[in-house]
Every structure is written in C-alpha cells, then in structure tokens.
Write a protein that holds these residues in place. Structure first.
Motif, mmCIF file in Angstrom:
data_model
loop_
_atom_site.group_PDB
_atom_site.id
_atom_site.type_symbol
_atom_site.label_atom_id
_atom_site.label_comp_id
_atom_site.label_asym_id
_atom_site.label_seq_id
_atom_site.Cartn_x
_atom_site.Cartn_y
_atom_site.Cartn_z
ATOM 1 N N ASN A 130 0.803 -1.298 0.093
ATOM 2 C CA ASN A 130 -0.098 -0.076 -0.032
ATOM 3 C C ASN A 130 0.893 1.322 -0.036
ATOM 4 N N THR A 131 2.029 1.099 -0.392
ATOM 5 C CA THR A 131 3.200 2.106 -0.526
ATOM 6 C C THR A 131 3.237 2.882 -1.960
ATOM 7 N N ILE A 132 3.278 4.080 -2.165
ATOM 8 C CA ILE A 132 3.705 4.588 -3.578
ATOM 9 C C ILE A 132 4.864 5.428 -3.283
ATOM 10 N N ILE A 133 5.705 5.284 -4.280
ATOM 11 C CA ILE A 133 7.046 5.966 -4.041
ATOM 12 C C ILE A 133 6.812 6.898 -5.434
ATOM 13 N N THR A 134 7.090 8.239 -5.139
ATOM 14 C CA THR A 134 7.219 9.281 -6.242
ATOM 15 C C THR A 134 8.207 10.026 -6.046
ATOM 16 N N ASP A 135 8.600 10.752 -6.916
ATOM 17 C CA ASP A 135 10.014 11.830 -6.720
ATOM 18 C C ASP A 135 9.462 13.117 -7.253
ATOM 19 N N GLN A 136 8.065 13.368 -7.511
ATOM 20 C CA GLN A 136 7.569 14.457 -7.551
ATOM 21 C C GLN A 136 6.217 14.730 -6.827
ATOM 22 N N LEU A 137 6.588 15.660 -5.945
ATOM 23 C CA LEU A 137 5.342 16.190 -5.007
ATOM 24 C C LEU A 137 5.489 17.290 -4.603
ATOM 25 N N LEU A 138 4.654 18.225 -5.356
ATOM 26 C CA LEU A 138 4.511 19.596 -5.313
ATOM 27 C C LEU A 138 5.837 20.317 -5.335
ATOM 28 N N ASN A 139 6.631 19.782 -6.255
ATOM 29 C CA ASN A 139 8.088 20.649 -6.367
ATOM 30 C C ASN A 139 8.029 21.882 -7.082
ATOM 31 N N ASN A 140 7.018 22.134 -7.792
ATOM 32 C CA ASN A 140 7.062 23.406 -8.762
ATOM 33 C C ASN A 140 6.141 24.474 -8.277
ATOM 34 N N LEU A 141 5.685 24.184 -6.899
ATOM 35 C CA LEU A 141 4.700 25.091 -6.262
ATOM 36 C C LEU A 141 5.684 26.392 -5.781
ATOM 37 N N ASN A 142 5.041 27.750 -5.982
ATOM 38 C CA ASN A 142 5.615 28.854 -5.431
ATOM 39 C C ASN A 142 4.960 29.384 -4.145
ATOM 40 N N GLN A 143 3.592 28.955 -4.191
ATOM 41 C CA GLN A 143 2.832 29.216 -2.985
ATOM 42 C C GLN A 143 1.914 28.001 -2.742
ATOM 43 N N PRO A 144 1.267 27.788 -1.307
ATOM 44 C CA PRO A 144 0.608 26.875 -0.904
ATOM 45 C C PRO A 144 -0.715 26.378 -2.013
ATOM 46 N N ASN A 145 -1.041 25.451 -2.466
ATOM 47 C CA ASN A 145 -2.134 25.262 -3.495
ATOM 48 C C ASN A 145 -2.831 24.035 -2.947
#
Length: 221
Positions: A130-145
């Motif tokens: 039940n585990t997901i490995i991802t290397d992209q997690l809100l990397n490009n955000l300049n502000q909370p969204n």
C-alpha cells in the motif's frame, strides 16, 4: 528481546512519476523476522511504548501543604470545649487539602533501540503493498495550493473519498507542502526522521519520496 533469526528481504520498487518519465528501480534491504508472530510482538511492544510515553495524567489535587492559607492555629489547644485543630487547611475541614486524591503524573516507558528499529523496518516492509514511491510531490509550487495537491493525489491513483488515511513521508517538509495538504481530510505529512509506529499503523496508503525511503533505510539499519 533476543533476535534468534533474521531474514534479509530485498524489495525492488518502481518509482511512480507523474510526468510519465521512465520508471527507475530502487532496491532496499530489510532485516526482519521471518516469523509472523514475532513480527506482531515487536510491533505491539513498540506501539505500547509510544502510547505510554504519550500519556499524561492531568488530574491534580492539592494536599494540605499546597492549599493556600491555614498557617494560623484556629483556636487555642485547650479550654474552648472544641476539638483541637492546628490548621484550617486540614483534610477534615471544608476548603482543606485532599487525602489520596489524583496527582499529575507523566508516564514513561523504555524500549531498546534495536527493537524499535526492527519494529519500524517490519511495519514498513509489511506496508509496501500500500506504498507509493514518487519523486514529484509539489516540487514546482511557489505558494501553497490545496487544489493542486488534490490533483497530484488523483494522478497517483488515490481516491480521497474511498481512502480513510493517507500518510505522506518526505525527507524534509516545506511550508508549501505542509499548507497544501493541511486542509485535506485524513491526509498527514511527516518528515522521514520523525516516522513512528502509530502514524504508520493508522495509514491506509503511504506516499514516500525516494530520498525519504533511503533516509529511513539508513536510520534503521
């Protein structure tokens, strides 16, 4: 607890990338018990230790020495016909101290470091389906969204309506990441150095970054 036998489990993990790039493979080694009963025992022991250390008994009553006042003797020892009394803060008097009342207490429990690391390794290994490995997690955000955070979870194949608890583990938490997921019900974020038995047990789905997984593996060898 003496560890009689351990098995080295090798897990090959595909990194799920939102950008549809070529999937890389991570290889992690976990030394854990091969006996399911021993696995359950060590996880239960670590969970009990965490819950006991979290417990604080706040109920607190004052004894006669802690109640304010009562320093003066109410009346002289003899000659009044009344029962002798030395303080108005006696437990027998109204407004006096309390006998055998609850006292504030902080509970502390200990577990060996190797046992705690073994428990974390065991539960992480068993939670991998039940585990997901991802290397992209809100990397490009300049502000909370928050809206963008929900979109990323949906792209990972997670239906927020059907899943009860989601735990996001990152190497280092950022302000944008924390604020983006804070308002989503049943989604918690935590740094890899702060992972614990209770958070892992509660999670139905765990989302991790490769960096956080490597850090966890290094810390719990």
């Amino acid at each position: 607890m003496k560890i009689i036998k351990q098995l080295k489990y090798v897990i090959k993990i595909k990194k799920n990338t939102i950008s549809q790039e070529e999937n890389a493979i991570l290889q992690m080694n976990f030394n854990i018990h091969n006996d399911k009963n021993k696995q359950m025992y060590i996880i239960h022991k670590a969970l009990q230790q965490q819950l006991k250390n979290k417990r604080i008994r706040n109920a607190h009553t004052k004894t006669r020495s802690e109640v304010r006042g009562g320093g003066k003797k109410p009346w002289k020892q003899k000659g009044t016909g009344r029962a002798r009394a030395g303080s108005t803060r006696s437990p027998l008097w109204k407004g006096g101290g309390t006998i055998f009342g609850p006292r504030k207490k902080i509970y502390k429990s200990k577990i060996n470091k190797k046992e705690k690391k073994l428990a974390l390794r065991t539960i992480i290994y068993n939670k991998f389906p039940n585990t997901i490995i991802t290397d992209q997690l809100l990397n490009n955000l300049n502000q909370p969204n928050t809206k963008y955070g929900i979109q990323e979870l949906n792209q990972l194949g997670i239906n927020l309506k059907s899943v009860q608890k989601i735990l996001i583990i990152v190497e280092k938490s950022t302000r944008n990441l924390y604020l983006s997921y804070r308002n989503i019900k049943n989604v918690n974020t935590i740094e890899a150095k702060n992972i614990n038995i209770l958070s892992l047990l509660k999670a139905d789905i765990i989302i991790m970054t490769p960096e956080s997984l490597k850090l966890i593996n290094q810390m719990n060898k």
